[in-house]
Design a protein around this motif. Structure first.
Motif, mmCIF file in Angstrom:
data_model
loop_
_atom_site.group_PDB
_atom_site.id
_atom_site.type_symbol
_atom_site.label_atom_id
_atom_site.label_comp_id
_atom_site.label_asym_id
_atom_site.label_seq_id
_atom_site.Cartn_x
_atom_site.Cartn_y
_atom_site.Cartn_z
ATOM 1 N N MET A 1 0.842 -1.192 0.000
ATOM 2 C CA MET A 1 0.000 0.000 0.000
ATOM 3 C C MET A 1 0.884 1.251 0.000
ATOM 4 S SD MET A 1 -3.206 0.718 2.570
ATOM 5 C CE MET A 1 -3.776 -0.973 2.367
ATOM 6 N N ASP A 2 0.588 2.202 -0.871
ATOM 7 C CA ASP A 2 1.386 3.424 -0.942
ATOM 8 C C ASP A 2 1.077 4.337 0.246
ATOM 9 O OD1 ASP A 2 2.583 2.642 -3.275
ATOM 10 O OD2 ASP A 2 1.370 3.915 -4.585
ATOM 11 N N ASP A 201 -16.274 -1.204 -2.057
ATOM 12 C CA ASP A 201 -15.539 -0.666 -3.198
ATOM 13 C C ASP A 201 -15.862 0.797 -3.493
ATOM 14 O OD1 ASP A 201 -18.045 -0.830 -4.341
ATOM 15 O OD2 ASP A 201 -17.493 -2.300 -5.870
ATOM 16 N N HIS A 205 -9.970 6.405 -1.357
ATOM 17 C CA HIS A 205 -8.871 7.186 -0.805
ATOM 18 C C HIS A 205 -9.012 7.222 0.713
ATOM 19 C CE1 HIS A 205 -5.525 9.918 -1.231
ATOM 20 N NE2 HIS A 205 -6.118 10.857 -0.506
ATOM 21 N N ARG A 227 -6.542 -1.495 9.649
ATOM 22 C CA ARG A 227 -5.768 -2.286 8.676
ATOM 23 C C ARG A 227 -6.536 -3.537 8.261
ATOM 24 N NH1 ARG A 227 -1.765 -4.267 11.783
ATOM 25 N NH2 ARG A 227 -3.015 -6.130 12.017
ATOM 26 N N ASP A 231 -7.904 -4.411 4.489
ATOM 27 C CA ASP A 231 -7.527 -5.672 3.839
ATOM 28 C C ASP A 231 -8.767 -6.452 3.423
ATOM 29 O OD1 ASP A 231 -4.837 -5.140 4.140
ATOM 30 O OD2 ASP A 231 -4.586 -6.399 5.920
ATOM 31 N N GLY A 234 -10.261 -5.270 0.278
ATOM 32 C CA GLY A 234 -9.332 -5.244 -0.849
ATOM 33 C C GLY A 234 -8.903 -3.851 -1.249
ATOM 34 N N TYR A 235 -8.799 -2.953 -0.283
ATOM 35 C CA TYR A 235 -8.426 -1.569 -0.591
ATOM 36 C C TYR A 235 -7.008 -1.521 -1.132
ATOM 37 C CZ TYR A 235 -7.369 3.377 0.006
ATOM 38 O OH TYR A 235 -6.978 4.684 -0.213
ATOM 39 N N ARG A 236 -6.842 -0.801 -2.266
ATOM 40 C CA ARG A 236 -5.536 -0.708 -2.909
ATOM 41 C C ARG A 236 -5.118 0.737 -3.170
ATOM 42 N NH1 ARG A 236 -5.524 -4.814 -1.054
ATOM 43 N NH2 ARG A 236 -5.262 -6.903 -1.949
ATOM 44 N N GLY A 237 -5.820 1.679 -2.571
ATOM 45 C CA GLY A 237 -5.465 3.086 -2.746
ATOM 46 C C GLY A 237 -4.340 3.493 -1.816
ATOM 47 N N SER A 238 -4.163 4.788 -1.669
ATOM 48 C CA SER A 238 -3.098 5.328 -0.833
ATOM 49 C C SER A 238 -3.588 5.579 0.595
ATOM 50 C CB SER A 238 -2.592 6.660 -1.413
ATOM 51 O OG SER A 238 -2.072 6.488 -2.705
ATOM 52 N N CYS A 281 2.343 -1.936 5.898
ATOM 53 C CA CYS A 281 3.134 -2.458 4.783
ATOM 54 C C CYS A 281 4.035 -3.609 5.163
ATOM 55 C CB CYS A 281 3.967 -1.316 4.169
ATOM 56 S SG CYS A 281 2.979 0.054 3.562
#
Length: 282
Positions: A1-2, A201, A205, A227, A231, A234-238, A281
């Motif tokens: 994750m960024d 979904d 952000h 966290r 997870d 399925g969050y994949r943003g920043s 991370c």
């Protein structure tokens, strides 16, 4: 994750003269810099884009919604100015390759009143009309609008995830989603992980802020639960830290920032990064 950091951590308003914070963010280890657009005329956008590319910093863009940028205002000229500002920021986001433009799109920060139900519904209708127009431009540019609930002391319109979902679902565009700021959620949600699960979904952000807007990890937020909830959907943003190290008078008033939130902006940015990196991370 960024992991990202907002320019608000160091300066307000962000300008070309503030580009040194980009190197600071990179040196600390951040993947993302969030550009807060208070006055677009203060920023040399081509130079900003080149600098971020040279530093290998990804960009997200956030808004600053003063009283003259309110798409639900009773005055049509203010509503028009609010929509124009959103469209301008979408175009900036597209140019900077930001996947989102986020903020309290629906109203001005600091607009807090108890109003009759008829007035509340009229303001909502004005908001919806403008969001429909904004999402059409968002689709053309390929940038997702991220609508952010704020706490009750900063807005009377959208405080909770449920209210945000209601507004976003009524617009019904895949180009309008939701941004979550955990500082606001700490005030308004009974259970932050449960609110994340409810978003699913729709969540594009996250501003990962401590309960007092100080350094993440130094307060009482349930970061482990947050966290796990991210997870699970399925969050994949920043994850972006947004706090205010040197707010302008207008920003301080709108966000009620009356005291330093850390010993220094650099300390907050460094220790906050270390905490989020370790927590999300590893």
């Amino acid at each position: 994750m960024d992991i990202g950091v907002s320019t608000f951590v160091w300066v307000s308003p962000f300008s070309t003269a503030s580009f040194d914070v980009l190197q600071k963010a990179k040196d600390i280890g951040y993947d993302v810099i969030e550009i807060a657009v208070e006055d677009r005329q203060l920023i040399d956008w081509p130079v900003l884009k080149k600098t971020c590319r040279d530093l290998e910093l990804n960009v997200t863009v956030s808004g600053a919604f003063g009283m003259d940028r309110d798409i639900s205002n009773e005055r049509p000229e203010i509503r028009a100015n609010g929509l124009s500002y959103i469209v301008d920021c979408l175009e900036i986001a597209s140019e900077l390759e930001s996947p989102i433009f986020g903020g309290p799109l629906y109203s001005a920060v600091g607009k807090t009143r108890l109003v009759p139900e008829a007035q509340k519904q009229q303001e909502r209708q004005w908001c919806l009309e403008n969001l429909h127009q904004a999402t059409r431009r968002a689709e053309e540019l390929g940038v997702t609008l991220a609508l952010e609930p704020l706490n009750r002391f900063e807005t009377d319109m959208v405080n909770t995830v449920d209210q945000a979902i209601s507004l976003v679902d009524e617009v019904g565009s895949s180009w309008l989603k939701i941004a979550l700021d955990t500082f606001h959620s700490n005030i308004e949600e009974k259970n932050i992980p449960a609110s994340i699960a409810k978003l699913g979904d729709r969540l594009v952000h996250v501003q990962a802020n401590e309960n007092d807007r100080g350094t993440p990890g130094t307060g009482h937020l349930d970061w482990a639960g947050i966290r796990e909830a991210l997870d699970a959907i399925g969050y994949r943003g920043s994850l972006v830290i947004e706090t205010f190290g040197a707010p302008s008078k207008e920003l301080a008033r709108a966000a009620s920032i009356w005291r330093p939130l850390a010993n220094s902006a650099d300390e907050l940015a460094t220790e906050g990064y270390d905490f989020l990196k370790k927590t999300f991370c590893n």
